[in-house]
Design an enzyme around this catalytic site. Structure first.
Site, short mmCIF file in Angstrom:
data_model
loop_
_atom_site.label_atom_id
_atom_site.label_comp_id
_atom_site.label_asym_id
_atom_site.label_seq_id
_atom_site.Cartn_x
_atom_site.Cartn_y
_atom_site.Cartn_z
CG HIS A 1 -2.02 -1.04 1.08
ND1 HIS A 1 -2.57 -1.70 2.15
CD2 HIS A 1 -2.65 -1.53 -0.03
CE1 HIS A 1 -3.49 -2.54 1.73
NE2 HIS A 1 -3.55 -2.48 0.42
CB SER B 1 -3.85 -1.78 8.00
OG SER B 1 -4.02 -2.19 9.32
CG ASN B 2 2.09 -0.99 8.34
OD1 ASN B 2 3.01 -0.24 8.63
ND2 ASN B 2 1.83 -1.34 7.08
CD GLU C 1 -3.09 -9.45 7.18
OE1 GLU C 1 -2.44 -8.40 7.06
OE2 GLU C 1 -3.00 -10.19 8.17
CB THR D 1 -0.03 -9.47 10.08
OG1 THR D 1 -0.28 -8.73 8.87
CG2 THR D 1 -0.19 -10.95 9.83
#
Ligand code: 10D
Ligand code: SF4
Length: 316
Positions: A47, A230-231, A132, A171
């Site tokens: 991403h 996301s992370n 994911e 994750t």
């Protein structure tokens, strides 16, 4: 010329590329070398627009679904993973495909299958609609994996048999928010089984820990990353939760709101797992132009994880 104001930039480490991202990008580059352009990639390989644009320039064609790819060109599945139906369709169409799913995401897929084989229904902690989550839930038949996003969602779960449950996680979640959801699951379903803590990967965990380590020293935090990462978004939240009054995601230097950090004496900078280090360099250079800059690196862990690319490319 006016004297530049002093500012200390705290650079969090580890930051930026993780082993899964590094491998996924290498897979696209090596596929282009082996098969020539165009090579199709299902979903953004990671991403990050900068990464995607540079691969596009080398001949990668990004699509969202397999039906946008011709049968006779190779296709790569992104690092986030894919539902089982995707490789199944590629096989049925006799396509050449390479799966760039991060091995740590694949590990969760295997976990899900193992629980299912043991007759357990699975509760996944993750964000609805994220690739994911779609990929992991898509390892099993519909209804076998129930999704929860928040502690409140736990109360609304209606599993088939509350005595036969397992949990898995995305994750790239917030370590702290996930611990609270796991605690709520265990409180409601005491016999639920799962990993020792959760399935959050080493890179996500380390990047969040390094933000916590600098949070007390900074007036503002900039996280280099994309809005769909996301992370990276979790790093912004970790910064806010740790007390940073201004915690902001920026794709690159031109998105920095200089007015918002006016008066700051110390700014923290980190980068999500899909953000290349050149963008960190760019941000540091932009600060150097405006401030009399001191750069301090705060390293809370060393990473030495490396994942091999699939054999078909190693033989290239
Ligand atoms: O949105 P995200 O954090 O899952 O993905 P991104 O591409 O930003 O970072 C790499 C993480 C992956 C592939 C999922 F583990
Ligand atoms: Fe793999 Fe973690 Fe990187 Fe995702 S963030 S690609 S799970 S190492």
């Amino acid at each position: 010329m006016d004297k530049k104001p002093p500012l200390t930039l705290y650079l969090a480490a580890p930051r930026g590329f993780c082993a899964g991202v590094d491998r996924a990008i290498k897979i696209v580059e090596m596929a282009l070398q082996k098969w020539g352009a165009p090579v199709y990639v299902r979903h953004e390989i990671v991403h990050n627009k900068f990464v995607v644009d540079s691969l596009r320039e080398k001949g990668a064609v990004f699509v969202e679904e397999l039906d946008e790819c011709p049968d006779d060109r190779p296709v790569i599945f992104s690092a986030h993973g894919v539902p089982k139906s995707v490789p199944a369709e590629a096989r049925q169409r006799e396509m050449v495909f390479v799966d760039a799913t991060c091995p740590l995401v694949s590990k969760v897929h295997v976990e899900a299958e193992r629980h299912h084989a043991e007759g357990l229904q699975i509760i996944m902690i993750g964000h609805a609609g994220h690739p994911e989550v779609l990929g992991t839930m898509g390892q099993l038949p519909e209804g076998e994996v129930l999704l929860v996003e928040t502690v409140d969602d736990v109360a609304g779960l209606a599993p088939r048999d509350p005595q036969h449950l397992a949990f898995i996680t995305q994750t790239t979640l917030s370590v702290d928010d996930t611990a609270a959801i796991v605690a709520a699951l265990k409180a409601r379903f005491p016999s639920i089984i799962g990993p020792a803590k959760e399935d959050i990967c080493y890179a996500t965990t380390n990047r969040q820990a390094s933000v916590k380590a600098i949070a007390g020293q900074i007036d503002a935090l900039l996280v280099i990353g994309a809005p769909n990462s996301s992370n990276s978004r979790r790093l912004v939240e970790v910064g806010s939760a740790a007390g940073c009054a201004y915690s902001q995601l920026v794709m690159r230097a031109d998105q920095i709101d200089w007015r918002a950090i006016e008066g700051a004496r110390a700014v923290g900078v980190t980068a999500g797992a899909s953000a290349p280090e050149v963008l960190v360099d760019e941000v540091v250079a932009a600060f150097r132009e405006r401030y009399d800059l001191t750069v301090e690196m705060v390293e809370t862990a060393r990473e030495n994880v490396e994942f091999k690319v699939p054999r078909v490319l190693r033989e290239a």
